[in-house]
Design a protein around this motif. Structure first.
Motif, PDB file in Angstrom:
ATOM      1  N   LEU A 112       0.862  -1.174   0.000  1.00 16.67           N
ATOM      2  CA  LEU A 112       0.000   0.000   0.000  1.00 16.67           C
ATOM      3  C   LEU A 112       0.900   1.225   0.000  1.00 16.67           C
ATOM      4  O   LEU A 112       1.684   1.434   0.922  1.00 16.67           O
ATOM      5  CB  LEU A 112      -0.914   0.021   1.232  1.00 16.67           C
ATOM      6  N   SER A 113       0.811   2.007  -1.059  1.00 14.99           N
ATOM      7  CA  SER A 113       1.648   3.194  -1.177  1.00 14.99           C
ATOM      8  C   SER A 113       0.760   4.428  -1.310  1.00 14.99           C
ATOM      9  O   SER A 113       0.036   4.584  -2.296  1.00 14.99           O
ATOM     10  CB  SER A 113       2.576   3.059  -2.387  1.00 14.99           C
ATOM     11  N   LEU A 114       0.834   5.285  -0.298  1.00 17.85           N
ATOM     12  CA  LEU A 114       0.036   6.509  -0.240  1.00 17.85           C
ATOM     13  C   LEU A 114       0.923   7.728  -0.005  1.00 17.85           C
ATOM     14  O   LEU A 114       0.506   8.701   0.613  1.00 17.85           O
ATOM     15  CB  LEU A 114      -1.008   6.395   0.879  1.00 17.85           C
ATOM     16  N   SER A 115       2.128   7.692  -0.486  1.00 19.77           N
ATOM     17  CA  SER A 115       3.079   8.784  -0.290  1.00 19.77           C
ATOM     18  C   SER A 115       2.652  10.035  -1.049  1.00 19.77           C
ATOM     19  O   SER A 115       1.922   9.964  -2.036  1.00 19.77           O
ATOM     20  CB  SER A 115       4.469   8.360  -0.771  1.00 19.77           C
ATOM     21  N   HIS A 116       3.118  11.168  -0.562  1.00 23.25           N
ATOM     22  CA  HIS A 116       2.875  12.471  -1.195  1.00 23.25           C
ATOM     23  C   HIS A 116       1.388  12.784  -1.323  1.00 23.25           C
ATOM     24  O   HIS A 116       0.884  13.095  -2.399  1.00 23.25           O
ATOM     25  CB  HIS A 116       3.574  12.562  -2.560  1.00 23.25           C
ATOM     26  N   ASN A 117       0.697  12.694  -0.188  1.00 21.31           N
ATOM     27  CA  ASN A 117      -0.710  13.050  -0.085  1.00 21.31           C
ATOM     28  C   ASN A 117      -0.862  13.968   1.123  1.00 21.31           C
ATOM     29  O   ASN A 117       0.117  14.589   1.547  1.00 21.31           O
ATOM     30  CB  ASN A 117      -1.573  11.787   0.042  1.00 21.31           C
ATOM     31  N   TYR A 118      -2.052  14.049   1.673  1.00 22.63           N
ATOM     32  CA  TYR A 118      -2.320  14.905   2.837  1.00 22.63           C
ATOM     33  C   TYR A 118      -2.978  14.115   3.959  1.00 22.63           C
ATOM     34  O   TYR A 118      -3.820  14.629   4.680  1.00 22.63           O
ATOM     35  CB  TYR A 118      -3.206  16.089   2.419  1.00 22.63           C
TER      36      TYR A 118
END
Length: 140
Positions: A112-118
């Protein structure tokens, strides 16, 4: 017949990649991608500027890899939790602030990759993701 139209007669389709190839607003409006293809295992919607993912993505019940990088998604819809075969979910570089607790339904999820979000908080029930080996959350 327009380019990129996928119809039910293509039941053997396993991989769909539309990255940077279509006007993002036209993806769903013109029905160029329909979500009833049970045999699709990989879906790449990277770089299309998509602002909302339709809940009918849950119809892709054999989907194993979903790439949503570089779009304008504010959240991952609850329907994503019904993708029981999903192993890789990449949604880096969006504007995601909220992750539904339905993500705990992704029991086969390995990456699960959710990098560079808020994202400030993750659902507590994510601890049920027993298959998860890699979680990327940098730059949130």
């Amino acid at each position: 017949m327009s380019n990129y139209v996928l119809r039910s007669e293509y039941e053997a389709v396993k991989r769909i990649s539309l990255g940077n190839s279509l006007d993002p607003e036209e993806l769903y409006k013109q029905g160029r991608v329909r979500m009833q293809y049970g045999l699709v295992t990989e879906l790449f919607l990277d770089g299309l500027g998509i602002g909302m993912l339709k809940s009918d993505i849950a119809g892709l019940r054999w989907l194993e890899w979903l790439d949503l990088r570089h779009n304008s998604l504010d959240y991952l819809p609850a329907g994503i939790g019904r993708l029981k075969e999903l192993k890789v979910l990449i949604a880096d570089n969006n504007t995601i602030r909220y992750v539904s607790n339905q993500i705990a339904g992704l029991t086969e999820l390995v990456v699960l990759s959710l990098s560079h979000n808020y994202i400030e908080n993750l659902p507590i029930n994510m601890s049920r993701l027993d298959s998860l080996e890699a979680l990327f959350l940098d730059n949130n």
